[in-house]
Design an enzyme around this catalytic site. Structure first.
Site, PDB file in Angstrom:
ATOM      1  N   ASP A   1     -43.268 -34.750   7.339  1.00  0.00           N
ATOM      2  CA  ASP A   1     -44.608 -35.016   7.891  1.00  0.00           C
ATOM      3  C   ASP A   1     -45.321 -36.171   7.196  1.00  0.00           C
ATOM      4  O   ASP A   1     -46.269 -36.734   7.743  1.00  0.00           O
ATOM      5  CB  ASP A   1     -45.482 -33.769   7.785  1.00  0.00           C
ATOM      6  CG  ASP A   1     -44.970 -32.613   8.629  1.00  0.00           C
ATOM      7  OD1 ASP A   1     -44.019 -32.828   9.393  1.00  0.00           O
ATOM      8  OD2 ASP A   1     -45.519 -31.507   8.512  1.00  0.00           O
TER       9      ASP A   1
ATOM     10  N   GLY B   1     -40.507 -26.592   5.362  1.00  0.00           N
ATOM     11  CA  GLY B   1     -39.580 -27.154   6.354  1.00  0.00           C
ATOM     12  C   GLY B   1     -38.565 -28.065   5.678  1.00  0.00           C
ATOM     13  O   GLY B   1     -38.897 -28.774   4.732  1.00  0.00           O
TER      14      GLY B   1
ATOM     15  N   GLN C   1     -34.961 -33.969  14.483  1.00  0.00           N
ATOM     16  CA  GLN C   1     -35.531 -35.083  13.715  1.00  0.00           C
ATOM     17  C   GLN C   1     -35.550 -34.826  12.200  1.00  0.00           C
ATOM     18  O   GLN C   1     -35.764 -35.731  11.424  1.00  0.00           O
ATOM     19  CB  GLN C   1     -36.948 -35.396  14.206  1.00  0.00           C
ATOM     20  CG  GLN C   1     -37.941 -34.288  13.959  1.00  0.00           C
ATOM     21  CD  GLN C   1     -39.088 -34.293  14.943  1.00  0.00           C
ATOM     22  OE1 GLN C   1     -39.913 -35.182  14.933  1.00  0.00           O
ATOM     23  NE2 GLN C   1     -39.169 -33.273  15.792  1.00  0.00           N
ATOM     24  N   ARG C   2     -35.376 -33.576  11.804  1.00  0.00           N
ATOM     25  CA  ARG C   2     -35.446 -33.329  10.362  1.00  0.00           C
ATOM     26  C   ARG C   2     -34.098 -32.952   9.749  1.00  0.00           C
ATOM     27  O   ARG C   2     -34.017 -32.650   8.566  1.00  0.00           O
ATOM     28  CB  ARG C   2     -36.505 -32.270  10.041  1.00  0.00           C
ATOM     29  CG  ARG C   2     -36.193 -30.903  10.564  1.00  0.00           C
ATOM     30  CD  ARG C   2     -37.317 -29.945  10.245  1.00  0.00           C
ATOM     31  NE  ARG C   2     -36.902 -28.585  10.482  1.00  0.00           N
ATOM     32  CZ  ARG C   2     -37.703 -27.553  10.495  1.00  0.00           C
ATOM     33  NH1 ARG C   2     -38.995 -27.718  10.287  1.00  0.00           N
ATOM     34  NH2 ARG C   2     -37.253 -26.344  10.695  1.00  0.00           N
TER      35      ARG C   2
ATOM     36  N   GLY D   1     -44.902 -33.007  13.020  1.00  0.00           N
ATOM     37  CA  GLY D   1     -45.868 -33.618  12.105  1.00  0.00           C
ATOM     38  C   GLY D   1     -47.144 -32.834  11.975  1.00  0.00           C
ATOM     39  O   GLY D   1     -48.050 -33.223  11.241  1.00  0.00           O
TER      40      GLY D   1
HETATM   41  O1  F6P Z   1     -43.007 -28.843   7.372  1.00  0.00           O
HETATM   42  C1  F6P Z   1     -42.625 -29.823   8.247  1.00  0.00           C
HETATM   43  C2  F6P Z   1     -42.410 -29.348   9.650  1.00  0.00           C
HETATM   44  O2  F6P Z   1     -41.164 -29.831  10.053  1.00  0.00           O
HETATM   45  C3  F6P Z   1     -43.524 -29.742  10.610  1.00  0.00           C
HETATM   46  O3  F6P Z   1     -43.425 -31.032  11.075  1.00  0.00           O
HETATM   47  C4  F6P Z   1     -43.404 -28.729  11.699  1.00  0.00           C
HETATM   48  O4  F6P Z   1     -44.617 -28.538  12.369  1.00  0.00           O
HETATM   49  C5  F6P Z   1     -43.022 -27.534  10.927  1.00  0.00           C
HETATM   50  O5  F6P Z   1     -42.346 -27.957   9.776  1.00  0.00           O
HETATM   51  C6  F6P Z   1     -42.153 -26.563  11.665  1.00  0.00           C
HETATM   52  O6  F6P Z   1     -41.936 -25.497  10.833  1.00  0.00           O
HETATM   53  P1  F6P Z   1     -40.930 -24.319  11.048  1.00  0.00           P
HETATM   54  O7  F6P Z   1     -39.586 -24.787  10.654  1.00  0.00           O
HETATM   55  O8  F6P Z   1     -41.446 -23.257  10.141  1.00  0.00           O
HETATM   56  O9  F6P Z   1     -41.002 -23.969  12.508  1.00  0.00           O
END
Ligand code: F6P
Length: 414
Positions: A142, A11, A299-300, A187
């Site tokens: 996370d 992620g 959030q990311r 998370g």
């Molecule tokens: O790896 C971090 C993360 O952002 C987690 O918090 C979340 O559950 C996951 O990735 C979501 O992943 P994807 O982008 O594969 O849906």
């Protein structure tokens, strides 16, 4: 020839490109001839999708933009390398490609799943006595990596979550009738990010009413009852729940509502819908207005509100990985070690990847209240230094400017 290669995996975060910049700049400063990038991580390497980063990041402005661009510039993957035994062909292929490109050091920017790649490649490299060095550069919003004090990416996500929570709390109080807002935070199985909502509380903000982390078993009926009690006291109720909260039989709360079909290569189910499910239960029981607020990817990737501390540390772990590899280390991950809280100070230190790959670090029990509905001040004390200071985007025409990796087709079309 001293070529290096770098990839981004798992992620994304809003500062992962600072780590890429840390690797790129430091490798060049230390005399690397070419710094290659794997497009979409190890999957891109296997497909031969490799770029010379200097053809894409050409000058100081590009570097400034890279630092301020969210998500993974090179593209990411969720790709699990097979076990070495019985799958030697895959590893022979990877090492053949690395030999063709005359790679001396390999860097992978990722979380605990991605560090599995560094573990397997360095183990295989040791087995065949390859001179190539393999280094892990930590990242994940996370914050669930073992050994390191925290992970780059976490501080900025925590800053966004805390700031947004403050805004949601103000918005919730606008009407003269009751509203229940349920904020769903990412998370997976660790509650570090959800805990960041506790930072909202201060002299200008009431704070959230309750916080539910995945470290504690979640009881839907108790939750609904609790919302009823809070509604008797407050016009606006704001609670934070982790996307990863699970009921006693081990199912995720989001699985109670929607059928979750998608599972990634590491066996992780896609988690979403927890807030919607819980808000629905509350509306059904009390007939009040509810809002399900899923922070999801916001959030990311909020690079307009990154923490300067985080951007700097993300760059530093990239640089430290290069330094360690050039000094002869392999099969290690750069970790952050907090040496002082006031003033806040962290140093970098390499750690054996075998202790980090595939391990999840949870919020310690002693930082969660006994009834499991909030976090203790020790936890906010730990997070607060990580969200400090800001790096402003470069604004163009009213919006933050980003840099992106153009495909060959796009480049030719120009
Ligand atoms: O790896 C971090 C993360 O952002 C987690 O918090 C979340 O559950 C996951 O990735 C979501 O992943 P994807 O982008 O594969 O849906």
């Amino acid at each position: 020839m001293k070529n290096v290669i770098v990839g981004q995996s798992g992620g994304p975060t809003s500062v992962i490109n600072s780590s890429l910049l840390g690797v790129f700049k430091t490798a060049r400063d230390r005399g690397a001839d070419t710094v290659y990038g794997m497009v979409h991580g190890i999957k891109g390497l296997l497909d031969g999708d490799i770029v010379d980063i200097s053809t894409r990041i050409k000058n100081d402005l590009d570097m400034d933009l890279l630092k301020r661009t969210p998500s993974s510039f090179l593209g990411s993957c969720r790709y699990k390398l097979p076990d070495i035994e019985g799958n030697e062909k895959t590893y022979e292929k990877i090492f053949k490609i690395l030999k063709e490109y005359e790679i001396f050091a390999f860097f992978y920017i990722g979380g605990n799943d991605s560090m599995d790649t560094i573990k397997k490649l360095s183990d295989y490299g040791a087995k065949i006595k390859s001179p190539i060095r393999f280094m892990g550069v930590p990242k994940t919003i996370d914050n669930d990596l073992a050994i390191t004090d925290h992970t780059p990416g976490y501080g900025s996500a925590a800053k966004y979550i805390a700031a947004t929570t403050k805004e949601i709390i103000r918005d919730g109080l606008v009407y003269d009738y009751p509203v229940v807002s349920v904020i769903e935070v990412m998370g997976r199985n660790a509650g570090w990010l959800t805990a960041a909502t506790a930072l909202a509380k201060g002299e200008d903000c009431e704070g959230v009413d309750e916080i539910y982390l995945p470290e504690k078993v979640f009881d839907v009926d108790k939750f609904v009852k609790r919302m009823g009690e809070l509604l008797k006291k407050n016009r606006s109720v704001v609670v934070a729940v982790s996307e990863g909260v699970k009921v006693a039989d081990g199912r995720y709360v989001c699985e109670l509502a929607d059928h979750v079909d998608y599972v990634d290569a590491f066996g992780h189910k896609q988690l979403a819908g927890t807030a919607r499910y819980l808000a629905g239960k509350v509306a059904e029981k009390y007939g009040v207005k509810t809002r399900a607020i899923e922070l999801s990817s916001l959030q990311r990737c909020a690079s307009h509100i990154t923490a300067r501390v985080d951007v700097t540390e993300a760059f530093n772990v990239g640089g430290a990985a290069v330094k360690a590899a050039f000094e002869g280390l392999s099969g290690q991950v750069i970790t952050l070690k907090r040496v002082s809280d006031d003033p806040y100070m962290c140093i970098t230190e390499p750690a054996d990847v075998h202790f980090i790959a595939n391990v999840e670090k949870k919020v310690p029990d002693e930082w969660i209240t006994d009834d499991g509905t909030n976090v203790k001040p020790e936890l906010t004390h730990y997070i607060r230094p990580l969200i400090q200071a800001e790096i402003m985007p470069l604004w163009v025409d009213g919006l933050p400017r980003h840099i992106r990796l153009q495909s060959e087709t796009e480049k030719k079309a120009k």
